[in-house]
Each structure stands twice: as C-alpha cells, then as structure tokens.
Design an enzyme around this catalytic site. Structure first.
Site, PDB file in Angstrom:
ATOM      1  N   ASP A 100      61.923 -47.303  31.290  1.00  0.00           N
ATOM      2  CA  ASP A 100      62.763 -48.146  32.131  1.00  0.00           C
ATOM      3  C   ASP A 100      64.195 -47.591  32.073  1.00  0.00           C
ATOM      4  O   ASP A 100      64.543 -46.848  31.145  1.00  0.00           O
ATOM      5  CB  ASP A 100      62.710 -49.582  31.586  1.00  0.00           C
ATOM      6  CG  ASP A 100      63.736 -50.487  32.201  1.00  0.00           C
ATOM      7  OD1 ASP A 100      63.746 -50.598  33.437  1.00  0.00           O
ATOM      8  OD2 ASP A 100      64.538 -51.073  31.445  1.00  0.00           O
ATOM      9  N   ILE A 101      65.019 -47.949  33.045  1.00  0.00           N
ATOM     10  CA  ILE A 101      66.404 -47.454  33.053  1.00  0.00           C
ATOM     11  C   ILE A 101      67.357 -48.455  32.392  1.00  0.00           C
ATOM     12  O   ILE A 101      67.840 -48.236  31.292  1.00  0.00           O
ATOM     13  CB  ILE A 101      66.886 -47.139  34.488  1.00  0.00           C
ATOM     14  CG1 ILE A 101      66.066 -45.980  35.095  1.00  0.00           C
ATOM     15  CG2 ILE A 101      68.371 -46.763  34.464  1.00  0.00           C
ATOM     16  CD1 ILE A 101      66.441 -45.643  36.529  1.00  0.00           C
ATOM     17  N   ASP A 102      67.616 -49.571  33.068  1.00  0.00           N
ATOM     18  CA  ASP A 102      68.657 -50.506  32.631  1.00  0.00           C
ATOM     19  C   ASP A 102      68.247 -51.243  31.362  1.00  0.00           C
ATOM     20  O   ASP A 102      67.249 -51.956  31.338  1.00  0.00           O
ATOM     21  CB  ASP A 102      68.955 -51.505  33.751  1.00  0.00           C
ATOM     22  CG  ASP A 102      69.459 -50.814  35.006  1.00  0.00           C
ATOM     23  OD1 ASP A 102      70.616 -50.387  35.008  1.00  0.00           O
ATOM     24  OD2 ASP A 102      68.662 -50.673  35.964  1.00  0.00           O
ATOM     25  N   GLY A 150      62.799 -50.697  38.156  1.00  0.00           N
ATOM     26  CA  GLY A 150      62.820 -51.590  39.301  1.00  0.00           C
ATOM     27  C   GLY A 150      63.732 -51.079  40.403  1.00  0.00           C
ATOM     28  O   GLY A 150      63.676 -51.546  41.538  1.00  0.00           O
ATOM     29  N   ASP A 161      62.590 -53.266  28.276  1.00  0.00           N
ATOM     30  CA  ASP A 161      63.338 -54.363  27.664  1.00  0.00           C
ATOM     31  C   ASP A 161      63.234 -55.668  28.432  1.00  0.00           C
ATOM     32  O   ASP A 161      63.608 -56.714  27.911  1.00  0.00           O
ATOM     33  CB  ASP A 161      64.821 -53.983  27.541  1.00  0.00           C
ATOM     34  CG  ASP A 161      65.510 -53.931  28.887  1.00  0.00           C
ATOM     35  OD1 ASP A 161      66.440 -54.725  29.123  1.00  0.00           O
ATOM     36  OD2 ASP A 161      65.109 -53.104  29.725  1.00  0.00           O
TER      37      ASP A 161
END
Length: 262
Positions: A10-12, A46, A212
């Site tokens: 995931d990124i954020d 996302g 997360d």
C-alpha cells in the site's frame, strides 16, 4: 536457495508517511536490497494512476501496479485487470452527492472529476495527504461517459452502510475516517494481487502484502503472508500474520528483515 517473494505495498501510511509525505530512507534501502535479492516489488493502492505521484524514489524498483483498490491492475502497458462500476450505480452516487452536498471524486478510465461543495476533498487530499494532480480534474458529466473504476465519497460510516445497500454491484473499502473508496464488486486489493500473480505466473503462497487501512484487509488476508504496519487500524492487525513497526519507525525494513528477505 531462498524462495523469492512478490511483495505488495500500500502507499499511504505504509510506504509513505502521513507526517512527512515521504518514503522513509530505511524503506528505500530495504526495497532496494529486496529487489537485489531477487524479490519482486508491486504497488497495491487505492490511488488511481493519475495521483500516484509520490513514489519517485522507488519507481525504478516497481514491477507492477494494483491501483484503484484492484479495479485497474497493470504491468508496464499491459492491463492485467480492469473492472468498472455499473454505470447506473455510478450515476446514482454522483446524483446523491449533489443532492446531499457531500464531496466525491469520480475516477474514470481516463480522467478524474471532483465535486467538492464543502471543501473536504481539498482539505484532506491536498493538505493532509499531499495529493497532486487533482487540478487536472474534468467535468463530471464528461468523466461519467467513461467506464468508472472508482468513486470516493466523503461521508461517515453510518451513511456508507445506508448507501451501499442501494449499490448491489459495488463494494466499499474505507481507509480514512472521512471517506471511503467504492469499486465494482469483485474489485479489491486481494483480487488484484491474485490477478497479478496469475498473470505473471507467481505462486500465491509466496506473496506478501503490507498495509495499514481497511481497504488493505482483503490483500492482507489473501496473501501468503499478510503484514500490518504498526500504525494500522486494529481490525487489520487482527487479520495480519505479522504486525511490524510503524511507517515512521522503519516498519518495512523490520518486516523484510524478520522474514529473511533482506
């Protein structure tokens, strides 16, 4: 010989700090070492491609992308999966947002539209998440003529349940208290990483997913190894095989080291 893994990030809040809006140096070094050791690196986010603008430090390491929560997956110019929201349901959400005056981001196959009557989209995406390129947004009617991959409405969990009951062709993945990401049913990060594994001939047992938020739940459950960041929501930590330290406390490096990948 060490087994090679496909790593999905995931990124954020996983790769990128919510505080600094940067990828921590320890994460960059860890991914560089993992790649040198023969493991593959994938993004599972996302975000749609147009606003994936914060991965410059590791772009050269990335083997493929699961974007818009699994609705659009690709490797280079090859589209691995593309799942659109039923057109009638996409229009229903937009019309509802106009009627009830809440913000919404509409992700088309080519373009993005933003309705922001209260300034919530600007406040959270531009100021809190440091998202770029929303200034490239097109008129919503123009975007609605395209296949809609994701809609991000800004409302609370209670109203989310009420609206989703009217959208049988959709699923919802919330990773922020202020908004959720709505995609076509069957389009989620878990499906995305399985589609990527099948496309590339990867053994799903040797996939590892890092996240997360609530929209990371499906991939953390379906990957061979699911890792929750130390800053993850409690529900995700309960589903994960391993809980590492936070994004700002060298969480990626700690997990990759724990599993002997670096």
């Amino acid at each position: 010989m060490q087994q090679k893994y496909a790593l999905f990030f995931d990124i954020d809040g996983t790769l990128v700090s919510f505080d600094s809006h940067q990828i921590p140096p320890s994460t960059i070094l860890a991914l560089t070492q993992a790649k040198a050791n023969g493991h593959k690196v994938f993004i599972a986010t996302g975000r749609p491609p147009i606003i994936i603008t914060n991965l410059g430090a590791i772009e050269h390491l990335i083997d493929g992308y699961v974007t818009t929560n699994g609705a659009l997956c690709f490797v280079d110019s090859d589209v691995v999966a593309c799942k659109a929201i039923p057109q009638q349901e996409a229009r229903m959400v937009v019309e509802d947002s106009i009627e009830k005056h809440y913000g919404v981001i509409v992700i088309g196959e080519k373009d993005v539209a933003v309705l922001d009557p209260k300034g919530d989209v600007d406040l959270i995406f531009r100021q809190h998440l440091a998202v770029e390129n929303l200034n490239l947004a097109k008129p919503v009617e123009q975007v609605l003529e395209q296949r809609i991959l994701q809609i991000t409405p800004f409302f609370d969990k209670d109203y989310e349940q009420e609206l989703m009951a009217k959208l049988p062709g959709c699923t919802s993945g919330r990773w922020h208290p202020a908004f959720t990401d709505v995609t076509a049913k069957g389009a989620d990060k878990g499906e995305g990483i399985m589609a990527m594994a099948e496309h590339l001939g990867l053994d799903p047992r040797y996939t590892m997913a890092f996240g997360d938020g609530g929209n990371d739940s499906t991939m953390v459950r379906r990957a061979g190894i699911g890792v929750a960041m130390g800053n993850a929501i409690d529900e995700l930590k309960k589903e994960a095989d391993f809980v590492t330290t936070s994004v700002d406390e060298d969480g990626i490096r700690y997990a990759l080291s724990h599993f002997g990948l670096i």
